[in-house]
Design a protein around this motif. Structure first.
Motif, short mmCIF file in Angstrom:
data_model
loop_
_atom_site.label_atom_id
_atom_site.label_comp_id
_atom_site.label_asym_id
_atom_site.label_seq_id
_atom_site.Cartn_x
_atom_site.Cartn_y
_atom_site.Cartn_z
N ARG A 128 -0.47 6.41 16.53
CA ARG A 128 -0.32 7.77 16.02
C ARG A 128 -1.58 8.60 16.30
NH1 ARG A 128 2.51 5.58 10.39
NH2 ARG A 128 4.51 5.10 11.36
N GLU B 65 -1.12 10.19 8.65
CA GLU B 65 -0.46 9.10 9.36
C GLU B 65 0.52 8.28 8.52
OE1 GLU B 65 -3.24 6.92 11.81
OE2 GLU B 65 -3.57 8.69 13.08
N ASN B 66 0.70 8.62 7.25
CA ASN B 66 1.87 8.15 6.51
C ASN B 66 2.07 9.02 5.28
OD1 ASN B 66 -0.03 7.11 4.66
ND2 ASN B 66 1.26 5.35 4.21
N ASP C 288 7.19 -4.95 12.24
CA ASP C 288 6.58 -3.66 11.93
C ASP C 288 5.45 -3.37 12.92
OD1 ASP C 288 4.42 -2.37 9.38
OD2 ASP C 288 5.63 -1.31 10.86
N ARG C 289 4.26 -3.84 12.66
CA ARG C 289 3.14 -3.59 13.56
C ARG C 289 3.06 -4.68 14.62
NH1 ARG C 289 -1.38 -2.29 8.83
NH2 ARG C 289 -0.16 -0.66 7.78
N ARG D 220 5.94 0.12 2.85
CA ARG D 220 5.68 -1.33 2.77
C ARG D 220 6.58 -2.00 1.74
NH1 ARG D 220 4.21 -3.51 6.62
NH2 ARG D 220 2.64 -1.95 6.96
N GLU E 63 0.80 -1.23 0.00
CA GLU E 63 0.00 0.00 0.00
C GLU E 63 0.83 1.27 0.00
OE1 GLU E 63 0.52 -2.05 2.47
OE2 GLU E 63 1.17 -0.78 4.11
N PHE F 195 -3.89 4.41 4.78
CA PHE F 195 -2.46 4.40 4.44
C PHE F 195 -2.21 4.41 2.92
CE2 PHE F 195 -0.64 4.62 8.42
CZ PHE F 195 -0.86 3.54 9.25
N ALA G 86 -0.17 0.87 14.06
CA ALA G 86 0.42 2.16 13.61
C ALA G 86 -0.63 3.27 13.71
CB ALA G 86 0.92 2.01 12.17
N ASP H 277 6.82 8.29 8.07
CA ASP H 277 7.59 7.36 7.24
C ASP H 277 8.91 7.97 6.80
OD1 ASP H 277 5.73 5.39 7.46
OD2 ASP H 277 4.90 5.56 5.46
#
Ligand code: GZL
Ligand code: ZN
Length: 327
Positions: free
Chosen positions: A178, A230-231, A120-121, A46, A42, A202, A174, A260
């Motif tokens: 945030r 948020e990204n 990551d998450r 990633r 996405e 995202f 994430a 990011d």
């Protein structure tokens, strides 16, 4: 007679009648089989995160990577984990799309004796023994850095500070971390207004669509002071929708904060269109390999390995610095 006896005796001895057996093949190289359940593709983060796994877990390094792209669906991740169990993977790496709904499939992995590493998450579970370790970011910390920057940017602002919030995939750790940081900061500043929280998932396309629709649904063009994206993909989508409608993004206009710090995000920041970038490092392959090595040596890894991250504003950046970065 004697000759006959000797002949009969020879015939009764076991002899290999097939041609000489070639020497036993040296057994095929033993690969450590790693099943990877990746969220999708996405965002630039990633793609870099996947690339980091592929560049560490190579056949030359003794690994066989079984890679599955879940295309943003948890059920695809659960199916992939079950497939890795059937394929008798040695380890499973899970980048969990969202925080809940993992206990039963992780119990199946535990019953199969396959350690699961969260990458990551992370997940929410009452039973932390369901995973061997988590390698990733502290998303609440990241959000707090961005909120502190906004506080500084609007220090002493007398009037309202109107903020638009473009959230990431709802229910992902994430997004939860945030978002919590921003919501707490809004609570703490009585002149901060959270005008809307939009689900940008995202991705650039969804963030663009949500921002454009929201702007067009307002009675008149809203007065905006900041957009908390948020990204980077969300920031690119929101900025496109804002600039199409005559907003200027930057120190003299709408402050865009983003997460990011991909090369493209840092370029927008160098140009001043993004005011703050909070890095979120996707290059977790080496840290994950360290956890696997610890497990292979029979030791117990730490529960959490946090990536180190920094902040960028336009003044910190140059083209050369951006070009040197790995993603
Ligand atoms: C955060 C990661 C997020 C990125 C987005 O570590 O889970 O998911 O910030 C990505 O770009 O979609
Ligand atoms: Zn991060």
């Amino acid at each position: 007679m004697k000759k006959l006896l000797i002949l009969l005796l020879c015939l009764s001895l076991p002899v290999s009648c097939s041609p000489r057996q070639p020497p036993p093949e040296e057994d095929p190289p033993h690969f450590t089989v790693i099943g990877v359940s990746q969220v999708g593709s996405e965002s630039g983060f990633r793609v870099a995160n996947t690339e980091s796994m592929r560049s560490v877990f190579t056949e030359e390094a003794g690994y066989r990577l079984l890679f599955d792209d879940a295309r943003q669906k948890q059920e695809n991740q659960i199916a992939a984990i079950r497939k890795f169990i059937q394929q008798r993977a040695d380890y499973i790496l899970l980048m969990p799309l969202c925080v809940s709904g993992w206990d039963s499939v992780l119990q199946e992995a535990r019953e199969a004796g396959i350690p699961v590493i969260l990458v990551d998450r992370t997940i929410e579970t009452a039973d932390e023994s369901l995973y061997a370790a988590h390698v990733g970011a502290d998303f609440q910390w990241e959000g707090e850095q961005a909120a502190a920057w906004l506080e500084n940017a609007f220090q002493g602002a007398k009037g309202p500070v109107n903020i638009l919030h473009i959230q990431g995939t709802l229910g992902s750790s994430a997004q939860l971390g945030r978002s919590a940081a921003l919501e707490q900061a809004v609570e703490a500043h009585e002149n901060w207004n959270l005008l809307a929280q939009l689900d940008g998932d995202f991705t650039q396309a969804k963030s663009y669509e949500e921002t454009a629709q929201w702007l067009d649904s307002q009675a008149g063009p809203p007065v905006l002071h900041a957009v908390y994206c948020e990204n980077d993909s969300a920031a690119f989508g929101a900025i496109q929708a804002l600039e199409e409608r005559g907003y200027s993004c930057g120190a003299e206009g709408v402050r865009i904060v983003s997460f990011d710090a991909t090369r493209q995000g840092l370029t927008y920041c160098l140009e001043g269109r993004i005011s703050l970038e909070v890095e979120c490092d996707p290059m977790m392959g080496p840290l994950v390999e360290e956890v696997i090595r610890t497990l292979q040596s029979g030791s117990t890894p730490d529960k959490h390995y946090y990536t180190q991250e920094q902040l960028f504003t336009p003044e910190d950046l140059s083209r050369a610095l951006i070009d040197r970065r790995p993603y």
